[in-house]
Enzyme design. Structure first.
Site, PDB file in Angstrom:
ATOM      1  N   ASN A   1      -1.276  -9.356   0.178  1.00 20.93           N
ATOM      2  CA  ASN A   1      -1.359  -8.239   1.103  1.00 20.93           C
ATOM      3  C   ASN A   1      -1.731  -8.785   2.479  1.00 20.93           C
ATOM      4  OD1 ASN A   1      -0.714  -6.178  -0.711  1.00 20.93           O
ATOM      5  ND2 ASN A   1      -2.802  -6.146  -1.519  1.00 20.93           N
TER       6      ASN A   1
ATOM      7  N   HIS B   1      -5.800 -14.140   0.269  1.00 18.38           N
ATOM      8  CA  HIS B   1      -5.897 -14.260  -1.196  1.00 18.38           C
ATOM      9  C   HIS B   1      -4.559 -13.919  -1.819  1.00 18.38           C
ATOM     10  CE1 HIS B   1      -7.188 -10.170  -0.110  1.00 18.38           C
ATOM     11  NE2 HIS B   1      -6.659  -9.751  -1.252  1.00 18.38           N
TER      12      HIS B   1
ATOM     13  N   ARG C   1     -11.442 -14.321 -11.341  1.00 23.27           N
ATOM     14  CA  ARG C   1     -10.919 -13.049 -11.851  1.00 23.27           C
ATOM     15  C   ARG C   1     -11.263 -11.893 -10.904  1.00 23.27           C
ATOM     16  NH1 ARG C   1      -8.823 -14.546 -16.458  1.00 23.27           N
ATOM     17  NH2 ARG C   1      -9.853 -16.313 -17.469  1.00 23.27           N
TER      18      ARG C   1
ATOM     19  N   GLU D   1      -7.732  -5.034   1.617  1.00 24.81           N
ATOM     20  CA  GLU D   1      -9.108  -4.550   1.772  1.00 24.81           C
ATOM     21  C   GLU D   1     -10.073  -5.669   2.123  1.00 24.81           C
ATOM     22  OE1 GLU D   1      -9.907  -2.596  -1.914  1.00 24.81           O
ATOM     23  OE2 GLU D   1      -8.785  -0.788  -1.357  1.00 24.81           O
ATOM     24  N   VAL D   2      -9.769  -6.869   1.653  1.00 27.83           N
ATOM     25  CA  VAL D   2     -10.626  -8.025   1.944  1.00 27.83           C
ATOM     26  C   VAL D   2      -9.835  -8.948   2.867  1.00 27.83           C
ATOM     27  CG1 VAL D   2     -11.917  -9.960   1.005  1.00 27.83           C
ATOM     28  CG2 VAL D   2     -11.778  -7.821  -0.291  1.00 27.83           C
TER      29      VAL D   2
HETATM   30  P1  AMP Z   1      -6.678  -6.620  -1.356  1.00 31.02           P
HETATM   31  O1  AMP Z   1      -6.528  -5.145  -1.492  1.00 31.02           O
HETATM   32  O2  AMP Z   1      -5.360  -7.362  -1.412  1.00 31.02           O
HETATM   33  O3  AMP Z   1      -7.517  -6.994  -0.146  1.00 31.02           O
HETATM   34  O4  AMP Z   1      -7.426  -7.106  -2.657  1.00 31.02           O
HETATM   35  C1  AMP Z   1      -8.807  -7.310  -2.726  1.00 31.02           C
HETATM   36  C2  AMP Z   1      -9.154  -7.480  -4.179  1.00 31.02           C
HETATM   37  O5  AMP Z   1     -10.449  -8.019  -4.260  1.00 31.02           O
HETATM   38  C3  AMP Z   1      -9.155  -6.175  -4.989  1.00 31.02           C
HETATM   39  O6  AMP Z   1      -8.212  -6.256  -6.058  1.00 31.02           O
HETATM   40  C4  AMP Z   1     -10.591  -6.065  -5.489  1.00 31.02           C
HETATM   41  O7  AMP Z   1     -10.682  -5.530  -6.791  1.00 31.02           O
HETATM   42  C5  AMP Z   1     -11.049  -7.510  -5.424  1.00 31.02           C
HETATM   43  N1  AMP Z   1     -12.496  -7.718  -5.291  1.00 31.02           N
HETATM   44  C6  AMP Z   1     -13.335  -7.058  -4.460  1.00 31.02           C
HETATM   45  N2  AMP Z   1     -14.589  -7.548  -4.592  1.00 31.02           N
HETATM   46  C7  AMP Z   1     -14.526  -8.532  -5.524  1.00 31.02           C
HETATM   47  C8  AMP Z   1     -15.493  -9.417  -6.097  1.00 31.02           C
HETATM   48  N3  AMP Z   1     -16.779  -9.401  -5.754  1.00 31.02           N
HETATM   49  N4  AMP Z   1     -15.071 -10.297  -7.050  1.00 31.02           N
HETATM   50  C9  AMP Z   1     -13.781 -10.329  -7.427  1.00 31.02           C
HETATM   51  N5  AMP Z   1     -12.813  -9.520  -6.913  1.00 31.02           N
HETATM   52  C10 AMP Z   1     -13.194  -8.637  -5.971  1.00 31.02           C
END
Ligand code: AMP
Length: 115
Positions: free
Chosen positions: A89, A102, A31, A97-98
């Site tokens: 993304n 994903h 989640r 952001e990550v």
């Molecule tokens: P993106 O902007 O596509 O890189 O999405 C990264 C997603 O990772 C965001 O929706 C964040 O809320 C989610 N996220 C960041 N840290 C965590 C975490 N520790 N556990 C679960 N989701 C996370």
């Protein structure tokens, strides 16, 4: 292959806790920590890659597994019939952001096309 500085590699390794939805040998679904909609699950390949566009070129079968698990998550979360959205993304302008591939599985209410 993992990246020592990657948040999702740390989640896959169990170094950071997660709320797991389902798991296979190669894929983990958990989640989102900050859900944007009632159903917001992230599906990640356990192996590190930067984003889905890169993985599509290097390991398309693994990307297909991510999407298959995403569809299973939509069913198990009860949104397969009502409808849901897959979002990958890919890179800075997308809002990524990550930087670990994903899939966002989003649903549970009507979604607009706003970007
Ligand atoms: P993106 O902007 O596509 O890189 O999405 C990264 C997603 O990772 C965001 O929706 C964040 O809320 C989610 N996220 C960041 N840290 C965590 C975490 N520790 N556990 C679960 N989701 C996370």
């Amino acid at each position: 292959m993992t990246d020592a500085d990657c948040l999702f590699c740390k989640i896959v390794a169990g170094e950071i806790p997660n709320d797991t939805v389902t798991e296979t040998e190669d894929v983990l679904a958990f989640r989102d920590i900050s859900p944007k909609v009632p159903v917001h699950v992230l599906v990640v390949p356990k192996q590190h890659s930067t984003h889905a566009g890169e993985l599509a070129g290097s390991e398309p079968e693994l990307l297909a597994q991510v999407m298959r698990v995403g569809a299973e998550v939509a069913r198990s979360e009860g949104v397969a019939e009502s409808g849901y959205r897959f979002v990958f993304n890919c890179g800075g302008d997308s809002g990524q952001e990550v930087f670990h591939t994903h899939l966002h599985v989003l649903g549970g209410r009507p979604l607009s096309m706003a970007v």
